[in-house]
Design a protein around this motif. Sequence first.
Motif, short mmCIF file in Angstrom:
data_model
loop_
_atom_site.label_atom_id
_atom_site.label_comp_id
_atom_site.label_asym_id
_atom_site.label_seq_id
_atom_site.Cartn_x
_atom_site.Cartn_y
_atom_site.Cartn_z
N GLU A 1 0.85 -1.19 0.00
CA GLU A 1 0.00 0.00 0.00
C GLU A 1 0.88 1.24 0.00
O GLU A 1 2.06 1.18 0.32
CB GLU A 1 -0.95 -0.01 1.20
CG GLU A 1 -0.31 0.05 2.57
CD GLU A 1 -0.09 1.45 3.11
OE1 GLU A 1 -0.89 2.34 2.81
OE2 GLU A 1 0.91 1.66 3.83
N GLY A 2 0.28 2.36 -0.32
CA GLY A 2 1.03 3.62 -0.29
C GLY A 2 0.70 4.53 -1.45
O GLY A 2 0.25 4.07 -2.52
N GLU A 3 0.94 5.81 -1.25
CA GLU A 3 0.57 6.81 -2.24
C GLU A 3 1.37 6.66 -3.53
O GLU A 3 0.85 6.85 -4.62
CB GLU A 3 0.76 8.21 -1.65
CG GLU A 3 0.15 9.30 -2.52
CD GLU A 3 0.35 10.69 -1.92
OE1 GLU A 3 0.99 10.81 -0.87
OE2 GLU A 3 -0.15 11.65 -2.53
N TYR A 4 2.66 6.36 -3.40
CA TYR A 4 3.48 6.21 -4.60
C TYR A 4 2.97 5.06 -5.46
O TYR A 4 3.01 5.14 -6.69
CB TYR A 4 4.96 6.01 -4.23
CG TYR A 4 5.65 7.31 -3.92
CD1 TYR A 4 5.62 7.84 -2.62
CD2 TYR A 4 6.30 8.04 -4.91
CE1 TYR A 4 6.23 9.05 -2.34
CE2 TYR A 4 6.91 9.25 -4.63
CZ TYR A 4 6.87 9.75 -3.35
OH TYR A 4 7.47 10.95 -3.06
N LEU A 5 2.48 4.02 -4.79
CA LEU A 5 1.99 2.84 -5.50
C LEU A 5 0.68 3.13 -6.22
O LEU A 5 0.52 2.82 -7.40
CB LEU A 5 1.81 1.69 -4.52
CG LEU A 5 1.55 0.32 -5.11
CD1 LEU A 5 2.66 -0.09 -6.07
CD2 LEU A 5 1.42 -0.72 -3.98
N THR A 6 -0.26 3.75 -5.54
CA THR A 6 -1.55 4.05 -6.18
C THR A 6 -1.36 5.09 -7.29
O THR A 6 -2.06 5.06 -8.30
CB THR A 6 -2.60 4.55 -5.17
OG1 THR A 6 -2.04 5.61 -4.40
CG2 THR A 6 -3.03 3.42 -4.24
N THR A 7 -0.39 5.98 -7.11
CA THR A 7 -0.11 6.96 -8.17
C THR A 7 0.48 6.25 -9.38
O THR A 7 0.17 6.61 -10.53
CB THR A 7 0.85 8.05 -7.68
OG1 THR A 7 0.30 8.65 -6.50
CG2 THR A 7 1.06 9.11 -8.73
N PHE A 8 1.28 5.25 -9.15
CA PHE A 8 1.84 4.47 -10.24
C PHE A 8 0.71 3.80 -11.04
O PHE A 8 0.72 3.80 -12.26
CB PHE A 8 2.79 3.41 -9.66
CG PHE A 8 3.67 2.73 -10.67
CD1 PHE A 8 4.04 1.40 -10.50
CD2 PHE A 8 4.15 3.42 -11.79
CE1 PHE A 8 4.88 0.78 -11.41
CE2 PHE A 8 4.98 2.80 -12.71
CZ PHE A 8 5.35 1.47 -12.52
N ALA A 9 -0.25 3.28 -10.29
CA ALA A 9 -1.42 2.66 -10.93
C ALA A 9 -2.11 3.67 -11.84
O ALA A 9 -2.49 3.36 -12.97
CB ALA A 9 -2.38 2.12 -9.89
#
Lengths: 568, 160
Positions: free
Chosen positions: B94-102
């Motif tokens: 989880e994490g903001e960098y990950l969801t932003t990557f998505a």
Amino acid sequence: MALFLFSCPLFANSSLDPYWKKILWYEGDKGLVSEKSFYLSPSGNIDPKKELDESLRRFKTNEKFGSLKLPANCAYPLRWKYLNKIEPLPKNDSECEEFYAWKNQLAVKKVSIVFAGYYSNNPASIFGHTFLKLHGPQDERLLDYGVNFAAITEKETGLFFGLKGLFGYYKGFFNIAPYFLKVNEYSNGEGRDLFEYELNLTPDEIDRLLDAIWEIGNNGSFDYYFLGKNCSYYLLRLLDLARIDSHLADDYHYITIPSETMKTIEESKMIALVKSRASLDREINETNKKLGPDNNWTKVKVAQFKKQTLKNWNEEEKEELHHLLIEQSKMKVTEVIVPQLKHHPAQTHGPMRLELGAGEINKKFGTQFKFKPASHDLIDPPQGHLPYSKMELLSVTLRSTKSNELNLQNFTLIDTSSFTPWKYWSRRLSWRGELSHQQNEISVNGRRLDKILSGAGISFELSEGLVTSFLLTGHFDFSNHFAQGYAFNLDPEWIILGTYEKFSFLQKFRFAQRWEKTKDQQFFESTEEFRYSLGDNDWIRAELLFYHQWDNKKFDQAQWNVGWVRAF
Amino acid sequence: MKKILAIVVLVTSFSAMADSSTGCGLGSLIWKENTIISALFRSTTNHSFSSQLFGITSGTSGCSQHSLVKRDMAPVYYAEANKEELKIDMARGEGEYLTTFAEALGCPSNLKKQFSNETQKNFSKIFPTSNTTPLEMLNSVKAVIKENSSLQGQCTYASI
């Protein structure tokens, strides 16, 4: 009333219109843009009327402008739209694809100001940094764009860097970059908290802002003065272009402190705090507290920190982090740690101080007046500030006694300390530095003493707000009390500092060892300082000093001062 | 002179090879300086490798235009800039960098959780060694998306 209505059209859309001068980036009677080509008339930077006439004349031709060789309406969109209201001007959209593509891709819905706070162990950064964030239509904020005003410096360091920055030798430019780059740089790389404040700009104002950014971004640069015409000053200027009747930058002529500009904007009601991003530093602190140092996730965060901050990240550490992450990938998250930021920069006390006090020095009673233009002291209200730090520049103390009229008691060029607590993962040293001139100095029998000091040591946090520090300071003291005019000192210091919202106290023990050519001197000083807040910007401050010379009791003395302090 | 020209050509061709086929990459590093004096000014001067001048399209012409990242290049640019942060978020799941990557990959918002779970599950495939490059990572992520029944075909910029 009728007179007022008549005079308004006279101003609007003419060279006397303050908005026209804003478009030309004027301050008073002079344009600030250092790129000569930004002004279309040779005297455009001192004559707004000539600039208006010349712009009108040239915008009617097929001429191409600026570094991108574009037609007037997209080389100077802000200026063109303004002048188009005075006289209709030809509009050439066919060659403006670049500009429209840029605007359309940004698709800005909202604009925020981002304030980057202080970074650890660096009291000089307490005044912060500001830049703009342009919100696009996408969900994730990291994909927004940041607009920043920055100086282009070579890889210069130290004194030259400082002097050049002070005297405007660097050129400042606007630049735009994905917001995630800024978060990486500030939050992770530098350990700074980020505060995002949303502005209440209308769609028209946002459009004007983008026009201004494009226009100045492509055609202009400014001399960068770190104290005054800096990132925050030019950010205010952009906002003053977006909102026609806004004059936020008017208050800032010589010194622009970023955290102060945040308050100016807040007062104008343009703004609301929306989001704060804690620095990696803070995140690790929280994580360590909640999960303990042996938790895999804590170890990951610590390794991340080491990678960001250490100069030599070796293969072994790289492998270790990799294995920690493989382990982590097999675990399900039970607790997401989000550090809460209790205070934000608009809440910090003002940087200027006026103090009126009275007390005894050299057994003489007197009154004191202190002026500090840029100061945060160890015992000042800590909210929003780098903890356990001091930064004082150019302060003046005047003293008046029965026998003497007002005299200079103290002038401090710089007095700075940072007592960052030692943590197993960051291991920062504490330090302090001072350059000062003192009259009636106790250790030289009441004569004057000029001091150049630096010291280093270590601090431990005993509980939240309470720290104890051990320092060793080395300094040269200059005084005509000394046979050779100077002496060298090596002093161990032990400090206990408690800083809280309502009050703070400091206890310092100093064991001074002083060497002159022919003799040495050893003395002991115990200093107590206390602050009690009466309001947000008012407090009472008391200081007590006991001086004891080991070899000769007759110089033993107590000094004290009690004052009322106002912060601006 | 010829020697210099040869070196320049060699250097630029190397950097082109290191990136995607359209020659996109970041190149420069953050200049870090944290001495007392420099910090006094650094807080406001801010040097960063994001300081591209405005209208000037930098050498990374396939990647950005007027300092804005071209949409189809966003996954590459993002992966290169945020590899470390992504690695950590992916390990965590989880994490903001990950969801932003998505989002950069064009995945719809209702599939972000799925994306986070899948990438965590396949972490050692995506980051097999400590030297995995951003581009290798990106290609592995695209493969993971393709192989997952809920994600395949849903992320617009994740085609291999």
